[in-house]
Design an enzyme around this catalytic site. Structure first.
Site, PDB file in Angstrom:
ATOM      1  N   HIS A  55      39.849  48.821  41.863  1.00 26.12           N
ATOM      2  CA  HIS A  55      38.433  48.735  42.249  1.00 26.12           C
ATOM      3  C   HIS A  55      38.306  48.280  43.694  1.00 26.12           C
ATOM      4  CE1 HIS A  55      39.184  44.559  41.027  1.00 26.12           C
ATOM      5  NE2 HIS A  55      38.011  44.194  41.491  1.00 26.12           N
ATOM      6  N   HIS A  57      36.978  45.781  45.430  1.00 23.11           N
ATOM      7  CA  HIS A  57      36.880  44.428  46.003  1.00 23.11           C
ATOM      8  C   HIS A  57      38.000  44.171  47.013  1.00 23.11           C
ATOM      9  CE1 HIS A  57      34.157  42.843  42.530  1.00 23.11           C
ATOM     10  NE2 HIS A  57      33.469  43.404  43.508  1.00 23.11           N
ATOM     11  N   ASP A  59      39.822  41.710  47.893  1.00 26.07           N
ATOM     12  CA  ASP A  59      41.091  41.056  47.541  1.00 26.07           C
ATOM     13  C   ASP A  59      41.999  41.994  46.725  1.00 26.07           C
ATOM     14  OD1 ASP A  59      39.172  40.706  45.417  1.00 26.07           O
ATOM     15  OD2 ASP A  59      40.465  39.198  44.518  1.00 26.07           O
ATOM     16  N   HIS A  60      41.568  43.236  46.548  1.00 23.82           N
ATOM     17  CA  HIS A  60      42.399  44.250  45.872  1.00 23.82           C
ATOM     18  C   HIS A  60      42.790  45.395  46.798  1.00 23.82           C
ATOM     19  CE1 HIS A  60      41.750  42.636  41.728  1.00 23.82           C
ATOM     20  NE2 HIS A  60      40.844  41.985  42.431  1.00 23.82           N
ATOM     21  N   HIS A 114      32.815  45.231  35.552  1.00 20.98           N
ATOM     22  CA  HIS A 114      33.039  44.290  36.670  1.00 20.98           C
ATOM     23  C   HIS A 114      32.493  44.941  37.946  1.00 20.98           C
ATOM     24  CE1 HIS A 114      35.079  41.393  39.249  1.00 20.98           C
ATOM     25  NE2 HIS A 114      35.755  42.360  39.840  1.00 20.98           N
ATOM     26  N   ASP A 131      40.399  43.503  37.423  1.00 15.95           N
ATOM     27  CA  ASP A 131      39.549  42.339  37.115  1.00 15.95           C
ATOM     28  C   ASP A 131      38.647  42.602  35.910  1.00 15.95           C
ATOM     29  OD1 ASP A 131      40.626  41.094  39.314  1.00 15.95           O
ATOM     30  OD2 ASP A 131      38.804  41.152  40.528  1.00 15.95           O
ATOM     31  N   HIS A 169      44.660  38.289  38.465  1.00 21.78           N
ATOM     32  CA  HIS A 169      44.451  36.890  38.893  1.00 21.78           C
ATOM     33  C   HIS A 169      45.090  35.916  37.905  1.00 21.78           C
ATOM     34  CE1 HIS A 169      41.486  37.383  42.170  1.00 21.78           C
ATOM     35  NE2 HIS A 169      41.064  38.445  41.493  1.00 21.78           N
TER      36      HIS A 169
HETATM   37 ZN   LIG Z   1      37.067  42.232  41.554  1.00 18.63          ZN
END
Ligand SMILES: [Zn+2]
Length: 259
Positions: A55, A57, A59-60, A114, A131, A169
């Site tokens: 996805h 985001h 941090d990905h 999410h 996530d 995570h």
């Molecule tokens: Zn995420």
């Protein structure tokens, strides 16, 4: 055979590294940061052949462009979403993807909630679920909907119990704290807390987990269990009829009063 190992990133992210034993070609999942990946590849004398994105985001995907610059032939797979610019291959529900250097094929599952375009990769008994599902928890609802996330988790819950779930995570201990609020009498949750605490004390990851363990301890996969439903009703102050309503009440409870 598929070998999977974590590359820790930021405070609590895992970038999953996939390879066939003996192969120098590797694939990574959700590289939010390029540095830990480049450092690992250089130390091991390995080369990056593919990136799997779940996805959009940051941090990905934050490391994807730099990894493409370092490995110009790398394939970058991910969902159709204009917020993910560095893809070379868009994948969608029902696709079976072949990845250079990996003998296993992966199936793409669209699991929104999410985010509206979140996907997962399933192969070799391993689910790379980003996530969406966490160990003992699930992601928050950002630009997807509660109903979407409930349906996506229900879909994951129907996979074989021995499926290994690789979330992105290390949130397990905090999630188990909430699970203990929902089901205070559960010995399975108490035991899992003990096991997870022991692993963390040794600096080891608590991920992946078996889906069967999630079904026994993760409140977001237990919305049909009467004690979970009662706890969600008590927290939300209303009577709940469907599993999706129980899910929404649990997710809001955790958002508003737990963390
Ligand atoms: Zn995420």
């Amino acid at each position: 055979m598929l070998a999977v190992s974590p590359i820790p990133a930021f405070d609590d992210n895992y970038i999953w590294l996939l390879r066939d034993p003996g192969s120098t070609q590797v694939t990574v999942g959700d590289p939010g940061d390029e540095w830990p990946v480049l450092t690992n590849l250089e130390a091991q004398g390995r080369e990056l052949s593919a990136v799997l994105v779940t996805h959009h985001h940051y941090d990905h995907i934050g490391g994807v462009e730099a990894l493409r610059a370092a490995f110009p032939k790398v394939r970058v797979l991910g969902p159709k979403d204009r917020r993910i610019r560095a893809l070379t291959h868009v994948v969608r529900e029902g696709d079976t993807v072949e990845i250079p250097g990996l003998s296993e094929r992966f199936q793409v599952l669209e699991i929104p909630g999410h985010t509206s375009t979140h996907i997962a990769y399933l192969g070799a008994g391993a689910l790379f679920c980003g996530d969406t599902l966490f160990a003992a928890g699930c992601g928050r609802v950002f630009d997807g909907t509660f109903d979407q996330l409930a349906a996506s988790l229900e879909r994951i819950a129907a996979l074989p119990g021995e499926t290994r779930c690789y979330c992105a995570h290390e949130y397990t201990l905090a999630n188990l704290g909430f699970a203990g609020w929902v089901e205070p009498e559960s010995t399975a949750i108490a035991q899992r807390k003990q096991t997870a605490s022991n692993l963390r004390a040794l600096g080891r990851p608590t991920v992946p987990s078996r889906l069967s363990e999630e079904l026994a301890t993760n409140p977001f996969l237990r919305t049909g269990v009467p004690t979970v439903r009662s706890a969600a009703e008590a927290a939300s102050g209303k009577s709940l009829t469907t599993d999706a309503e129980v899910f929404t009440a649990l997710r809001r409870w955790k958002d508003e009063r737990y963390d």
